[in-house]
Design an enzyme around this catalytic site. Structure first.
Site, PDB file in Angstrom:
ATOM      1  N   ARG A  78       0.776  -1.238   0.000  1.00  0.00           N
ATOM      2  CA  ARG A  78       0.000   0.000   0.000  1.00  0.00           C
ATOM      3  C   ARG A  78       0.806   1.285   0.000  1.00  0.00           C
ATOM      4  NH1 ARG A  78      -3.817  -0.819   4.787  1.00  0.00           N
ATOM      5  NH2 ARG A  78      -2.059  -2.134   5.366  1.00  0.00           N
TER       6      ARG A  78
ATOM      7  N   ASP B 214       1.101 -14.432   0.537  1.00  0.00           N
ATOM      8  CA  ASP B 214       0.905 -14.155   1.955  1.00  0.00           C
ATOM      9  C   ASP B 214       1.152 -15.437   2.733  1.00  0.00           C
ATOM     10  OD1 ASP B 214      -0.200 -11.836   3.794  1.00  0.00           O
ATOM     11  OD2 ASP B 214      -0.998 -13.704   4.574  1.00  0.00           O
TER      12      ASP B 214
ATOM     13  N   ARG C  47      -4.115  -3.062  -7.978  1.00  0.00           N
ATOM     14  CA  ARG C  47      -4.741  -4.122  -7.208  1.00  0.00           C
ATOM     15  C   ARG C  47      -6.246  -3.946  -7.016  1.00  0.00           C
ATOM     16  NH1 ARG C  47      -6.285  -6.522  -2.883  1.00  0.00           N
ATOM     17  NH2 ARG C  47      -5.796  -5.472  -0.946  1.00  0.00           N
TER      18      ARG C  47
HETATM   19  O1  1CP Z   1      -4.627  -6.167   1.394  1.00  0.00           O
HETATM   20  C1  1CP Z   1      -3.534  -5.587   1.245  1.00  0.00           C
HETATM   21  O2  1CP Z   1      -3.090  -5.059   0.187  1.00  0.00           O
HETATM   22  C2  1CP Z   1      -2.884  -5.293   2.522  1.00  0.00           C
HETATM   23  C3  1CP Z   1      -1.710  -5.727   3.044  1.00  0.00           C
HETATM   24  C4  1CP Z   1      -1.033  -7.067   2.758  1.00  0.00           C
HETATM   25  C5  1CP Z   1      -0.019  -7.304   1.801  1.00  0.00           C
HETATM   26  C6  1CP Z   1       0.563  -6.346   0.786  1.00  0.00           C
HETATM   27  C7  1CP Z   1      -1.261  -8.270   3.458  1.00  0.00           C
HETATM   28  C8  1CP Z   1      -2.266  -8.505   4.508  1.00  0.00           C
HETATM   29  N1  1CP Z   1      -0.382  -9.216   2.963  1.00  0.00           N
HETATM   30  C9  1CP Z   1       0.379  -8.673   1.946  1.00  0.00           C
HETATM   31  C10 1CP Z   1       1.392  -9.381   1.125  1.00  0.00           C
HETATM   32  C11 1CP Z   1       2.493 -10.025   1.858  1.00  0.00           C
HETATM   33  N2  1CP Z   1       2.360 -10.631   3.088  1.00  0.00           N
HETATM   34  C12 1CP Z   1       3.827 -10.212   1.418  1.00  0.00           C
HETATM   35  C13 1CP Z   1       4.363  -9.871   0.037  1.00  0.00           C
HETATM   36  C14 1CP Z   1       4.660  -8.469  -0.215  1.00  0.00           C
HETATM   37  C15 1CP Z   1       5.991  -7.885   0.112  1.00  0.00           C
HETATM   38  O3  1CP Z   1       6.641  -8.217   1.106  1.00  0.00           O
HETATM   39  O4  1CP Z   1       6.449  -7.019  -0.674  1.00  0.00           O
HETATM   40  C16 1CP Z   1       4.519 -10.858   2.444  1.00  0.00           C
HETATM   41  C17 1CP Z   1       5.991 -11.216   2.473  1.00  0.00           C
HETATM   42  C18 1CP Z   1       3.582 -11.129   3.458  1.00  0.00           C
HETATM   43  C19 1CP Z   1       3.895 -11.909   4.665  1.00  0.00           C
HETATM   44  C20 1CP Z   1       3.030 -11.795   5.862  1.00  0.00           C
HETATM   45  N3  1CP Z   1       1.676 -11.742   5.953  1.00  0.00           N
HETATM   46  C21 1CP Z   1       3.542 -11.840   7.179  1.00  0.00           C
HETATM   47  C22 1CP Z   1       5.005 -11.982   7.495  1.00  0.00           C
HETATM   48  C23 1CP Z   1       5.687 -10.690   7.357  1.00  0.00           C
HETATM   49  C24 1CP Z   1       5.384  -9.683   8.408  1.00  0.00           C
HETATM   50  O5  1CP Z   1       4.879  -8.626   8.073  1.00  0.00           O
HETATM   51  O6  1CP Z   1       5.682  -9.996   9.588  1.00  0.00           O
HETATM   52  C25 1CP Z   1       2.486 -11.750   8.067  1.00  0.00           C
HETATM   53  C26 1CP Z   1       2.539 -11.739   9.574  1.00  0.00           C
HETATM   54  C27 1CP Z   1       1.294 -11.693   7.298  1.00  0.00           C
HETATM   55  C28 1CP Z   1      -0.076 -11.624   7.778  1.00  0.00           C
HETATM   56  C29 1CP Z   1      -0.739 -10.398   7.256  1.00  0.00           C
HETATM   57  N4  1CP Z   1      -1.200 -10.281   5.978  1.00  0.00           N
HETATM   58  C30 1CP Z   1      -1.715  -9.021   5.800  1.00  0.00           C
HETATM   59  C31 1CP Z   1      -1.560  -8.305   7.020  1.00  0.00           C
HETATM   60  C32 1CP Z   1      -2.010  -6.893   7.259  1.00  0.00           C
HETATM   61  C33 1CP Z   1      -0.929  -9.174   7.923  1.00  0.00           C
HETATM   62  C34 1CP Z   1      -0.487  -8.846   9.351  1.00  0.00           C
HETATM   63  C35 1CP Z   1      -1.637  -8.806  10.295  1.00  0.00           C
HETATM   64  C36 1CP Z   1      -1.202  -8.771  11.753  1.00  0.00           C
HETATM   65  O7  1CP Z   1      -0.791  -7.682  12.220  1.00  0.00           O
HETATM   66  O8  1CP Z   1      -1.247  -9.835  12.401  1.00  0.00           O
END
Ligand code: 1CP
Length: 348
Positions: A30, A75, A39
């Protein structure tokens, strides 16, 4: 330069590089206007299921920033969603589970992942990307068993992980079976990504820092080790990352990764002492400081580079890019990291 000689892969292996490589966790997403435009609305799981779109979202930060690695747009809940556990990712909130895991009967909903049938779109995305990325390595990734389990047990994002910790202690046999099933899924998912051409893998145990070293060592580390050791034969660098894991770094070093990701709470030279020899480090600029004036951000980046020590350092943030970040700040950061001779290297 071939891909195998890229600064990122060399740094992961602890080999000297002409410049410190840099990429950012959550570099897609974002904070980028082109991401918001491409997206649209809805769950990111829908975007992940469209290889052309997922590949485009992966490429956007590579084009804009000139980072040294791409990370697959996916994800950590993709595998559990793909086997029908009932998980969605709600915009602005994160993963949400319809019927959280509460008893042994719920384990039946976690059948083994068969990547070709269950996540063919991820394999297609990786193949398309590897063809487009040229010399830029693609990082594949999976969620570590503990962090994925925390979503399945809590039902969504959590602060305290209360239900997870209680299940872990009160029902150790169920906990072990759950982590083992999630380890097998992560392993199958990573092997499929590397099979399709990913050049490195990162295991995200983002929330493991919530645990005491004893609990981590006894009930979590064996499952993470199963994943990391299960991809050892593929010969790609393995990165192991968590937030708030300062007290766990010594244990994490024993889980079997070439690189350990560190957040901003522990300076990288101190992290190296805790990790012991032979492990590269990734990190660890505080993502909040990307919103600070350039004088503040650049001074902090210099400190991270100095304490990273040059060789065996992959520059990154200590956690993901915050959505409010100005992309121009990250562009300047990449320029600064690339223009700074690695610490300890002879000055030209
Ligand atoms: O809907 C969206 O566009 C919003 C945000 C989003 C995005 C861009 C989410 C929701 N996931 C992702 C993609 C994503 N997730 C990637 C690829 C993009 C990049 O890194 O450039 C990766 C590596 C992840 C991995 C991920 N998802 C993790 C591990 C990394 C970290 O941040 O610690 C975790 C914990 C998640 C769960 C998740 N998915 C999305 C959110 C907002 C969350 C975290 C929620 C929480 O706080 O528990």
């Amino acid at each position: 330069m071939s891909r195998a000689d890229s600064p990122f892969l060399r740094a992961c292996r602890g080999q000297p590089t002409e410049r410190v490589p840099v990429w950012f966790m959550r570099q897609a997403g974002r904070s980028l206007p082109e991401y918001r435009a491409a997206r649209g609305e809805g769950s990111i799981l829908d975007a992940v299921r469209r290889p052309e779109l997922a590949a485009e979202l992966t490429m956007q930060p590579v084009r804009r920033y000139g980072v040294d690695a791409a990370i697959l747009f996916s994800d950590i809940v993709v595998p559990v969603a793909a086997v029908g556990f009932g998980v969605d990712v709600v915009p602005g909130r994160g993963p949400v589970v319809e019927a959280p895991l509460r008893s042994r009967a719920d384990l039946a909903r976690l059948r083994p992942l068969e990547p070709e049938e269950d996540v063919p779109y991820v394999i297609d995305t990786v193949r398309a990307l590897v063809a487009d990325l040229g010399d830029v390595p693609l990082i594949g990734f999976a969620g570590a068993p503990f962090t994925v389990a925390s979503y399945l047990v809590e039902g969504g994002p959590s602060r305290q992980y209360t239900r997870t910790k209680v299940l872990m202690r009160a029902e150790p046999a169920l906990w072990e079976a759950l982590l083992d099933a999630l380890a097998d899924m992560a392993l199958a998912f990573l092997r499929a990504q590397v099979g399709a051409g990913a050049a490195a893998v990162q295991l995200f145990d983002s929330w493991a820092g919530a645990l005491s070293p004893d609990d981590y060592a006894r009930t979590v580390l064996p499952a993470s080790r199963k994943v990391l050791e299960g991809v050892a034969d593929l010969g790609v660098p393995r990165i192991h990352f968590g937030v708030g894991t300062g007290e766990l770094l010594g244990l994490m070093a024993g889980a079997g990764a070439e690189v350990v990701g560190v957040d901003w709470r522990v300076p990288l030279d101190e992290a190296r002492r805790r990790l012991g020899p032979g492990v590269a480090v990734q990190g660890n600029l505080d993502p909040a400081l990307c919103l600070a004036p350039w004088e503040v951000l650049s001074a902090e980046a210099q400190r991270v580079l100095e304490r990273g020590g040059g060789t065996g350092h992959v520059f990154n943030l200590g956690h993901g890019v915050l959505p409010e970040t100005d992309p121009d700040a990250l562009s300047r950061l990449v320029e600064l990291v690339h223009a700074t001779p690695p610490a300890g290297a002879p000055r030209p």
